[in-house]
Design an enzyme around this catalytic site. Sequence first.
Site, PDB file in Angstrom:
ATOM      1  N   GLU A  74      -3.466   7.194  -5.401  1.00  0.00           N
ATOM      2  CA  GLU A  74      -3.657   6.602  -6.745  1.00  0.00           C
ATOM      3  C   GLU A  74      -4.893   7.171  -7.414  1.00  0.00           C
ATOM      4  O   GLU A  74      -5.886   7.429  -6.738  1.00  0.00           O
ATOM      5  CB  GLU A  74      -3.775   5.080  -6.590  1.00  0.00           C
ATOM      6  N   ARG A 119       0.843  -1.188   0.000  1.00  0.00           N
ATOM      7  CA  ARG A 119       0.000   0.000   0.000  1.00  0.00           C
ATOM      8  C   ARG A 119       0.884   1.246   0.000  1.00  0.00           C
ATOM      9  O   ARG A 119       1.875   1.307   0.741  1.00  0.00           O
ATOM     10  CB  ARG A 119      -0.881   0.032   1.253  1.00  0.00           C
ATOM     11  N   HIS A 126      -0.419  -0.138 -10.113  1.00  0.00           N
ATOM     12  CA  HIS A 126      -1.130  -1.028  -9.180  1.00  0.00           C
ATOM     13  C   HIS A 126      -1.703  -2.246  -9.929  1.00  0.00           C
ATOM     14  O   HIS A 126      -2.919  -2.463  -9.943  1.00  0.00           O
ATOM     15  CB  HIS A 126      -2.245  -0.264  -8.433  1.00  0.00           C
TER      16      HIS A 126
END
Length: 316
Positions: free
Chosen positions: A264, A235, A282
């Site tokens: 993000e 994360r 991601h």
Amino acid sequence: MTVRNLRTVLLIAPVMDQLQKRLEAGYVVHKLYEQADPAAYLAQNGAGILVVVTRGDVGVGTPVLEALPSVGLVAVFGVGTDGVDLDYARRRGIHVTITSGALTEDVADMALGLLLSTARRLCQGDRFVREGRWPLETPPLSSQVSGKRIGILGMGNIGRAIARRAGGFDMQIRYTDRKRNDALPYLFCPDLPALARDSDFLVIAASGGKESQGMVNRLIFQALPDHALVINIARGSIVNEPDLINALQQGDIAGAGLDVYADEPNVPPALLAMDNVVLQPHTASATWETRRKMSDIVFANVEAFFNQRPLPNKLE
Ligand code: 8YV
């Protein structure tokens, strides 16, 4: 008709087509992300919603759950629950399911992929060839991976899968976590600074959330050797991003391989400008095989809920 017979699902963010189509075929699906005024939409439709489907990287805000008086399940497409207030869910008796087991190997593969591409400068090498520089210049040297010291922050399923792969590269494997796991043959470091001091590669595989927020910060970057690389497949919130940028600019560490970010999909321009950083959007779990498995798991849990069967992937 009881509320449960309404079979109504709230989708917080887009999910892969396969899952969306299956949900739409069986249930009434409300898409919160398509609403111009989500609060007004929830005020109008919230009472009939029984299930929330969301993604690990998105979660579901507590104000949304507060607007859903009948919700009984939050089915997460992913394993991260840092975007769901689990205490609140427990108090309300809302079950939470995750796609446990489905993505471990892919995420570990991505960690090693980022480590290799950062250390061996694979993306830079690709640019070097494409830009026609090879006939004119000598390609720069890179850093060896095999036999180096890897420090893993977080020894859950993903951390252990990374360690198994690192073993194949004859790496010396160290880790830190809340507690030592005596079943593992790896060196346990009692704290993160100690792990950082003895690592050539620091790989972040811990869970997100309040406990890990910003724990990889200036002090950790200073504890790492100057030649160290930092890899994050967990994360963005675990890393203090301004400290990371500063550490890269000051030469406190030599590079970073990142799949996740603080905000993000916004990646700080400073990172985009650095040649010693490898960036991914991601996508650690984003293979066809794994995403299909994740879809099946989410759907199976939604089905189980509506059919009043035990939830196969319920968090305890
Ligand atoms: C996914 C994730 O990319 O599992 C998680 O928590 O963050 C990732 O595997 C995400 O949930 C899907 O968008």
